[in-house]
Design a protein around this motif. Structure first.
Motif, PDB file in Angstrom:
ATOM      1  N   ALA A  18       0.957  -1.415  -0.029  1.00 48.44           N
ATOM      2  CA  ALA A  18      -0.035  -0.102   0.008  1.00 48.44           C
ATOM      3  C   ALA A  18       0.947   1.331  -0.162  1.00 48.44           C
ATOM      4  CB  ALA A  18      -0.987  -0.116   1.189  1.00 48.44           C
ATOM      5  N   ARG A  91       5.127   5.944  -3.088  1.00 47.01           N
ATOM      6  CA  ARG A  91       3.679   6.224  -3.980  1.00 47.01           C
ATOM      7  C   ARG A  91       2.869   5.329  -3.054  1.00 47.01           C
ATOM      8  NH1 ARG A  91       0.033   3.742  -7.098  1.00 47.01           N
ATOM      9  NH2 ARG A  91      -0.377   4.602  -9.275  1.00 47.01           N
ATOM     10  N   THR A  93      -1.136   3.502  -2.321  1.00 48.56           N
ATOM     11  CA  THR A  93      -2.373   3.030  -2.868  1.00 48.56           C
ATOM     12  C   THR A  93      -3.000   2.800  -1.327  1.00 48.56           C
ATOM     13  OG1 THR A  93      -1.356   1.879  -4.368  1.00 48.56           O
ATOM     14  CG2 THR A  93      -3.527   1.183  -3.884  1.00 48.56           C
ATOM     15  N   THR A 119      -0.821  16.204  -4.866  1.00 48.10           N
ATOM     16  CA  THR A 119      -1.121  15.001  -5.495  1.00 48.10           C
ATOM     17  C   THR A 119      -1.875  15.095  -6.583  1.00 48.10           C
ATOM     18  OG1 THR A 119      -3.393  15.118  -4.188  1.00 48.10           O
ATOM     19  CG2 THR A 119      -1.501  13.939  -3.329  1.00 48.10           C
ATOM     20  N   GLY A 131      -8.690   6.088  -0.402  1.00 53.12           N
ATOM     21  CA  GLY A 131      -8.443   5.366  -1.437  1.00 53.12           C
ATOM     22  C   GLY A 131      -7.648   5.917  -2.347  1.00 53.12           C
ATOM     23  N   TYR A 132      -6.968   7.036  -1.964  1.00 49.93           N
ATOM     24  CA  TYR A 132      -5.897   7.688  -3.148  1.00 49.93           C
ATOM     25  C   TYR A 132      -5.018   6.721  -3.666  1.00 49.93           C
ATOM     26  CZ  TYR A 132      -2.439  10.612  -5.267  1.00 49.93           C
ATOM     27  OH  TYR A 132      -1.541  11.084  -6.474  1.00 49.93           O
ATOM     28  N   ASP A 133      -5.028   6.640  -5.130  1.00 47.82           N
ATOM     29  CA  ASP A 133      -3.801   5.664  -5.725  1.00 47.82           C
ATOM     30  C   ASP A 133      -3.160   6.510  -6.618  1.00 47.82           C
ATOM     31  OD1 ASP A 133      -2.464   3.789  -6.714  1.00 47.82           O
ATOM     32  OD2 ASP A 133      -4.452   2.508  -7.569  1.00 47.82           O
ATOM     33  N   GLY A 134      -1.915   6.853  -6.233  1.00 45.74           N
ATOM     34  CA  GLY A 134      -0.928   7.332  -7.333  1.00 45.74           C
ATOM     35  C   GLY A 134       0.407   8.138  -6.814  1.00 45.74           C
TER      36      GLY A 134
END
Length: 357
Positions: A18, A91, A93, A119, A131-134
């Motif tokens: 994650a 990074r 996730t 971001t 839930g941020y993924d990047g």
């Protein structure tokens, strides 16, 4: 359990991917309640600070703001008054139910090195939604001193939270009754208030003001620079200090504060318009700060910038507050216990790059 994730939970998120990185995450990056973030190998000099905005990526916006690109591999100078964007090695996730918030690290704030997290799809700095993924980026604006940076340097830190963690004023009063959080009377009003110390018990040194024309600071050089080359000492005997517009100050709180092991805290402004100045409030206080041994607490260092008009700051004037948050669990290691904690038991203290003289 709701609260700020401790070191053990952060390590678990690293193990399950994650939290990932270009290079392996180092054990020393994991703090009691936060993760230090590392600069990558590239910096973009920007003509203006920006947020990517809903539905857009940082990489898509760079063409609108980029002036030139810099390679940080062998070190590069970020110049005072300029704005830079640096991709971070890490990074994220974020799993469902977790959000995140970032702060500049203590030494970063004491150098007046404005550092904020940026971001994709961001509409505010230093905040990552559930839930941020990047990728994540650091926006860096040196405001008082030009600085030499390299890949891997850690200027800001990230903490992850599950659910509502902030203590209400009633919760704070109950905690203070069980375990004093501050020396003297506790001013609890939307957090724990603290004031400025302009009547020290010894001597008349009350703070420092950044000199306007100084050399470059290599952030890796600890204890390498004479304070007098970069700072003017401030002395007063009447408990008053007049702040100059545009100047940057290092002062100290009158109160010594304590952060019990099951809590963390963030420094915030007391009022949006408390005067013609603002506390920089880079500060995030890890569990265990000012706690243990004699239990006397530690002072909060205040990073202050004056705006627009000269302002007379008085001894005991309330200038900020600590917002306490619950930890989801007690960390395995506490601030100042078995880790490199530069400011445990601190008083009036400059960044770790300086020595007296």
């Amino acid at each position: 359990m709701n609260g700020v994730l401790p070191d053990s939970a952060l390590r678990q998120l690293i193990e399950n991917g994650a939290i990932s990185a270009e290079l392996p995450i180092l054990p020393e990056q994991v703090q009691p309640a936060s993760l230090d973030l590392r600069l990558g190998t590239t910096a973009w000099r920007l003509r203006a600070s920006f947020l990517s905005g809903r539905g857009r990526k940082v990489s898509e916006r760079l063409a609108d703001f980029e002036m030139h690109r810099m390679d940080l591999t062998d070190g590069a100078v970020l110049e005072k008054g300029c704005v830079y964007l640096v991709p971070l090695m890490e990074r994220l996730t974020l799993p469902k139910g977790l959000d995140a918030v970032a702060n500049a690290k203590s030494s970063t704030g004491r150098l007046d090195l404005l550092t904020r997290l940026v971001t994709d799809e961001g509409t505010e700095f230093d905040r990552l939604p559930e839930g941020y993924d990047g990728p994540i980026y650091a926006e860096i604006c040196p405001r008082s001193f030009s600085v030499l940076v390299r890949p891997g340097m850690r200027l800001n830190q990230l903490r992850l939270r599950q659910g509502q963690a902030v203590l209400s004023d009633n919760d704070l009063r109950a905690l203070h009754a069980l375990e004093p959080l501050v020396t003297g009377d506790a001013l609890i009003d939307d957090g724990l208030g603290f004031s400025v110390d302009l009547r020290p018990t010894q001597g008349d040194l009350v703070g420092y003001r950044a000199r306007p024309h100084s050399g470059v600071i290599d952030l890796d050089r600890i204890g390498a620079y004479r304070a007098s080359d970069f700072w003017d000492e401030l002395h007063t005997t009447d408990g008053q200090l007049i702040l100059d517009p545009g100047a940057f100050y290092i002062l100290v709180s009158r109160e010594a504060v304590s952060i019990p092991p099951e809590y963390a805290a963030e420094m915030a402004p007391y009022l949006a318009m408390v005067g013609e100045f603002r506390v920089h409030y880079a500060g995030f206080f890890d569990p265990g700060f000012g706690h243990g041994q004699a239990g006397l607490g530690a002072r909060g260092v205040l990073e202050v910038r004056c705006h627009e008009a000269p302002f007379a700051l008085e001894h005991g004037q309330v200038v900020g507050r600590l917002v306490y948050e619950r930890m989801a669990e007690r960390p395995r290691q506490l601030y100042g216990t078995g880790i490199a904690s530069n400011y445990q038991g601190q008083g009036l203290k400059l960044a770790k790059q300086f020595v007296a003289g």
